[in-house]
Motif scaffolding. Structure first.
Motif, short mmCIF file in Angstrom:
data_model
loop_
_atom_site.label_atom_id
_atom_site.label_comp_id
_atom_site.label_asym_id
_atom_site.label_seq_id
_atom_site.Cartn_x
_atom_site.Cartn_y
_atom_site.Cartn_z
N MET A 130 66.34 -35.40 -38.11
CA MET A 130 67.21 -36.29 -38.83
C MET A 130 68.63 -35.72 -38.78
O MET A 130 68.81 -34.51 -38.72
N LYS A 131 69.60 -36.59 -38.79
CA LYS A 131 71.00 -36.17 -38.81
C LYS A 131 71.33 -35.60 -40.18
O LYS A 131 70.99 -36.18 -41.20
N ALA A 132 71.97 -34.46 -40.17
CA ALA A 132 72.33 -33.80 -41.42
C ALA A 132 73.74 -33.26 -41.31
O ALA A 132 74.09 -32.64 -40.31
N MET A 133 74.54 -33.49 -42.34
CA MET A 133 75.88 -32.92 -42.38
C MET A 133 75.82 -31.70 -43.29
O MET A 133 75.38 -31.79 -44.44
N LYS A 140 70.66 -40.93 -43.73
CA LYS A 140 69.56 -41.90 -43.64
C LYS A 140 68.75 -41.93 -44.94
O LYS A 140 68.22 -42.96 -45.32
N LYS A 141 68.65 -40.81 -45.62
CA LYS A 141 67.93 -40.73 -46.89
C LYS A 141 68.87 -40.87 -48.08
O LYS A 141 68.42 -40.96 -49.21
N ASP A 142 70.19 -40.86 -47.84
CA ASP A 142 71.22 -40.88 -48.87
C ASP A 142 70.96 -39.79 -49.91
O ASP A 142 70.90 -40.03 -51.11
N VAL A 143 70.76 -38.57 -49.39
CA VAL A 143 70.45 -37.42 -50.23
C VAL A 143 71.41 -36.29 -49.90
O VAL A 143 71.63 -35.99 -48.72
N GLU A 144 72.00 -35.69 -50.91
CA GLU A 144 72.77 -34.47 -50.73
C GLU A 144 72.19 -33.42 -51.66
O GLU A 144 72.03 -33.65 -52.85
N GLU A 145 71.84 -32.28 -51.09
CA GLU A 145 71.21 -31.20 -51.85
C GLU A 145 71.84 -29.87 -51.48
O GLU A 145 72.21 -29.65 -50.33
N PRO A 146 71.90 -28.96 -52.43
CA PRO A 146 72.39 -27.61 -52.11
C PRO A 146 71.33 -26.82 -51.34
O PRO A 146 70.13 -27.02 -51.51
#
Length: 70
Positions: free
Chosen positions: A1-4, A18-24
């Motif tokens: 999956m694409k991750a920034m 794609k999951k609209d998730v941001e996590e530390p």
């Protein structure tokens, strides 16, 4: 999956559009980040590509999800 991956005031975070998730990021396998596994706060274990240590953040990469510990 694409991750920034980006660095904020608290450390590293990963955003998966794609999951609209941001996590530390809570743990990294390799000190230089690239080519290893990272654990994010939601329990996902992600494998990051092997990039040069000099790669600048923020950066979008193809991360592979290794586990589903939701």
């Amino acid at each position: 999956m694409k991750a920034m991956i980006r660095r904020n005031g608290l450390g590293l975070s990963i955003y998966m559009a794609k999951k609209d998730v941001e996590e530390p990021v809570v743990a990294v396998e390799n000190e230089d980040l690239w080519g290893g596994l990272v654990l994010v706060r939601n329990g996902w274990l992600l494998a990051l590509p092997d990039l040069p240590q000099s790669s600048r953040l923020p950066i979008t990469v193809e991360a592979k999800k290794q586990s589903d510990r939701d």
